[in-house]
Design an enzyme around this catalytic site. Sequence first.
Site, PDB file in Angstrom:
ATOM      1  N   ASN A  28     -10.090   8.475  -4.601  1.00 33.71           N
ATOM      2  CA  ASN A  28     -11.590   8.147  -4.196  1.00 33.71           C
ATOM      3  C   ASN A  28     -12.395   8.133  -5.465  1.00 33.71           C
ATOM      4  O   ASN A  28     -12.835   9.185  -5.969  1.00 33.71           O
ATOM      5  CB  ASN A  28     -11.993   9.185  -3.097  1.00 33.71           C
ATOM      6  CG  ASN A  28     -13.372   8.549  -2.607  1.00 33.71           C
ATOM      7  OD1 ASN A  28     -13.773   7.965  -3.125  1.00 33.71           O
ATOM      8  ND2 ASN A  28     -13.457   9.404  -1.426  1.00 33.71           N
ATOM      9  N   ASP A  34     -17.632   5.439   1.239  1.00 35.39           N
ATOM     10  CA  ASP A  34     -16.849   6.220   2.020  1.00 35.39           C
ATOM     11  C   ASP A  34     -17.340   5.911   3.510  1.00 35.39           C
ATOM     12  O   ASP A  34     -18.510   6.099   3.655  1.00 35.39           O
ATOM     13  CB  ASP A  34     -16.902   7.680   1.838  1.00 35.39           C
ATOM     14  CG  ASP A  34     -16.159   8.139   0.599  1.00 35.39           C
ATOM     15  OD1 ASP A  34     -15.405   7.001  -0.066  1.00 35.39           O
ATOM     16  OD2 ASP A  34     -16.323   9.150   0.189  1.00 35.39           O
ATOM     17  N   ARG A 208       2.428 -10.792  -3.351  1.00 33.13           N
ATOM     18  CA  ARG A 208       3.355 -10.149  -2.536  1.00 33.13           C
ATOM     19  C   ARG A 208       2.880 -10.908  -1.147  1.00 33.13           C
ATOM     20  O   ARG A 208       2.145 -10.678  -0.559  1.00 33.13           O
ATOM     21  CB  ARG A 208       3.487  -8.665  -2.624  1.00 33.13           C
ATOM     22  CG  ARG A 208       4.550  -8.056  -1.952  1.00 33.13           C
ATOM     23  CD  ARG A 208       3.967  -7.774  -0.408  1.00 33.13           C
ATOM     24  NE  ARG A 208       4.885  -7.017   0.219  1.00 33.13           N
ATOM     25  CZ  ARG A 208       4.765  -6.502   1.690  1.00 33.13           C
ATOM     26  NH1 ARG A 208       3.837  -7.051   2.371  1.00 33.13           N
ATOM     27  NH2 ARG A 208       5.622  -5.932   2.419  1.00 33.13           N
ATOM     28  N   ASP A 210       3.830 -11.153   2.632  1.00 33.00           N
ATOM     29  CA  ASP A 210       4.047 -10.432   3.922  1.00 33.00           C
ATOM     30  C   ASP A 210       4.802 -10.708   4.932  1.00 33.00           C
ATOM     31  O   ASP A 210       4.298 -11.972   5.246  1.00 33.00           O
ATOM     32  CB  ASP A 210       2.769  -9.681   4.567  1.00 33.00           C
ATOM     33  CG  ASP A 210       3.087  -8.649   5.571  1.00 33.00           C
ATOM     34  OD1 ASP A 210       3.617  -7.381   5.425  1.00 33.00           O
ATOM     35  OD2 ASP A 210       2.647  -8.953   6.695  1.00 33.00           O
ATOM     36  N   GLU A 240       8.538 -10.549   0.939  1.00 37.51           N
ATOM     37  CA  GLU A 240       8.880  -9.120   1.737  1.00 37.51           C
ATOM     38  C   GLU A 240      10.258  -9.965   2.597  1.00 37.51           C
ATOM     39  O   GLU A 240       9.992 -10.048   3.909  1.00 37.51           O
ATOM     40  CB  GLU A 240       7.766  -8.719   2.571  1.00 37.51           C
ATOM     41  CG  GLU A 240       8.393  -7.246   3.139  1.00 37.51           C
ATOM     42  CD  GLU A 240       7.598  -7.163   4.461  1.00 37.51           C
ATOM     43  OE1 GLU A 240       7.718  -5.876   5.040  1.00 37.51           O
ATOM     44  OE2 GLU A 240       6.912  -7.968   4.879  1.00 37.51           O
ATOM     45  N   ASP A 306       6.616   1.121   3.973  1.00 42.31           N
ATOM     46  CA  ASP A 306       7.441   0.794   5.234  1.00 42.31           C
ATOM     47  C   ASP A 306       8.552   1.617   5.294  1.00 42.31           C
ATOM     48  O   ASP A 306       9.274   1.314   6.263  1.00 42.31           O
ATOM     49  CB  ASP A 306       7.675  -0.660   5.219  1.00 42.31           C
ATOM     50  CG  ASP A 306       6.419  -1.544   5.575  1.00 42.31           C
ATOM     51  OD1 ASP A 306       5.711  -1.416   6.465  1.00 42.31           O
ATOM     52  OD2 ASP A 306       6.505  -2.729   4.937  1.00 42.31           O
ATOM     53  N   ASP A 350       6.145   5.800   8.399  1.00 39.17           N
ATOM     54  CA  ASP A 350       4.929   5.559   8.629  1.00 39.17           C
ATOM     55  C   ASP A 350       4.333   6.291   9.742  1.00 39.17           C
ATOM     56  O   ASP A 350       5.222   6.343  11.035  1.00 39.17           O
ATOM     57  CB  ASP A 350       4.605   4.125   8.803  1.00 39.17           C
ATOM     58  CG  ASP A 350       3.221   3.306   9.352  1.00 39.17           C
ATOM     59  OD1 ASP A 350       2.496   4.035   8.815  1.00 39.17           O
ATOM     60  OD2 ASP A 350       3.395   2.528   9.784  1.00 39.17           O
ATOM     61  N   ARG A 354       2.485   7.515   4.089  1.00 34.89           N
ATOM     62  CA  ARG A 354       1.201   7.010   3.525  1.00 34.89           C
ATOM     63  C   ARG A 354       0.281   8.086   3.196  1.00 34.89           C
ATOM     64  O   ARG A 354      -0.958   7.981   3.330  1.00 34.89           O
ATOM     65  CB  ARG A 354       0.584   5.915   4.279  1.00 34.89           C
ATOM     66  CG  ARG A 354       1.539   4.733   4.573  1.00 34.89           C
ATOM     67  CD  ARG A 354       0.858   3.892   5.619  1.00 34.89           C
ATOM     68  NE  ARG A 354       2.057   2.734   5.962  1.00 34.89           N
ATOM     69  CZ  ARG A 354       1.745   1.653   6.542  1.00 34.89           C
ATOM     70  NH1 ARG A 354       0.734   1.358   7.437  1.00 34.89           N
ATOM     71  NH2 ARG A 354       2.840   1.013   6.805  1.00 34.89           N
TER      72      ARG A 354
END
Length: 472
Positions: A28, A34, A208, A210, A240, A306, A350, A354
């Site tokens: 951050n 935020d 990339r 998905d 992917e 993932d 997941d 993360r």
Amino acid sequence: MEGKGFMSVPDWVFDAVFYQIFPDRFANGDLHNDPPNLQAWNSQPELHSFYGGDLQGIIEKLDHLTELGVNALYLNPIFLAPSPHRYNTTDYFTIDDKLGTMADFRALLEAAHARGIRVILDGVFNHTGRGFFAFADILENQEHSPYQDWYHIHHFPVDAYNPGELKDYVGWWGIKSLPKLNTDTPAVRAYLLRVARYWMEQGADGWRLDVPNEIDDDAFWAEFRQVVRETNAQAYLLGEIWEASPRWVSEGHFDGLMNYPLREGVIALLNGEIQVSQFRTRMEDLLAQYSLEQALAMYNPLGTHDTARIYTVLNGQIALLRLAYLIQFAFPGAPAIYYGDEIGLAGGKDPDCRRTFPWDPQRWKMEIFEWVQQLTAARKEMTALRRGEFASLFVDDAGGVYAFSRQSQDDLAVAVIHARAEVQEILLPLKGAWKPGQKVRDWMSGTEMQVEADGLRLSLQPYQGMLLHAAD
């Protein structure tokens, strides 16, 4: 070489060490963007948790990446979306304001490029979020919407929010919040190609893609590739795809795939699920499906957003983690580090994989960081690791030892993997690769040894990995 009309893989990919960042969880750097419902940084993540990570945070931590030896970034989605993961896109042309602004994005590219770090973006083109303008119009106007052919609508009225099974349209994996685009519609194809071109024009270094196999349309991907490469001839296209699939790196498709079969093989070996001979067979079968150029352009992860964290999957055993990274960096393809894996971040499936990056160095497992650092330096030093051909040299199921070589025109490297808890003495046949009398150094320990007439004698400690290279 590639077929007519099919450009070669950009050279920089062969030299890449990737680092994947899940933007909300990395760092951050700008407290002003935020959201008000921010979670405490080191708290346990849930599906809807926002932590405040942003593009400025990535800029501020580029020193960490440079110190590690990274020269390419893959960012999970950064476009406007209502979730922390941002795979439910609202606007493909807008940076999510929780992550920053277009100025922040350009500043990130400038700062990264100044350090020789490329940046590829996550392209989620199979489905959108419910707030995407075309789907929002359908919800507002129902059968009167001009965008109904942008999706796969079964019947009206379309209900996208009430509880219950998805029945009115096609969603990715039947998820209501992820309506699937209809890429057979010319306007949809034109829109997605505009997105592809736009971000290349802004300076991104590739995409990339998905779940690209769910857009099962060779013509679409050929046009996508053409648009991207016309805009940026050095752009990397990464698909992917979770299994070995030569189709997706054939003419008109992608440069590389996310090489999950390598990850699965490494984990199976180190967790004792398969013998080293079975691992050798898996890896040889995997590589046999691709040309050398295709193999060298694969994206080789040990973990991603993932999957469960590699630290957790290997039960926190540092010796096994060292072997996993050694295989990853010595195997053909570009090694890819999932943020936090380099300091031993734990996490299950997941959303636990993360977690936020713990920026207190006292929480880091420095032996992992330093090992990965050594490997990134080795990859930079040894042409064979970046561009060399692969060959198995030695396999011993009883001793749990496997050795393979990478050889280019002017360089040779040999990886030795000892996946057992006992000391093991071996004679490594070199098949003429190094001549008797040649001094060889283990890059990882610094130990030097000399090739004998019948090969190289090695004394392997429990779970030891070696990366052998000519000492002079």
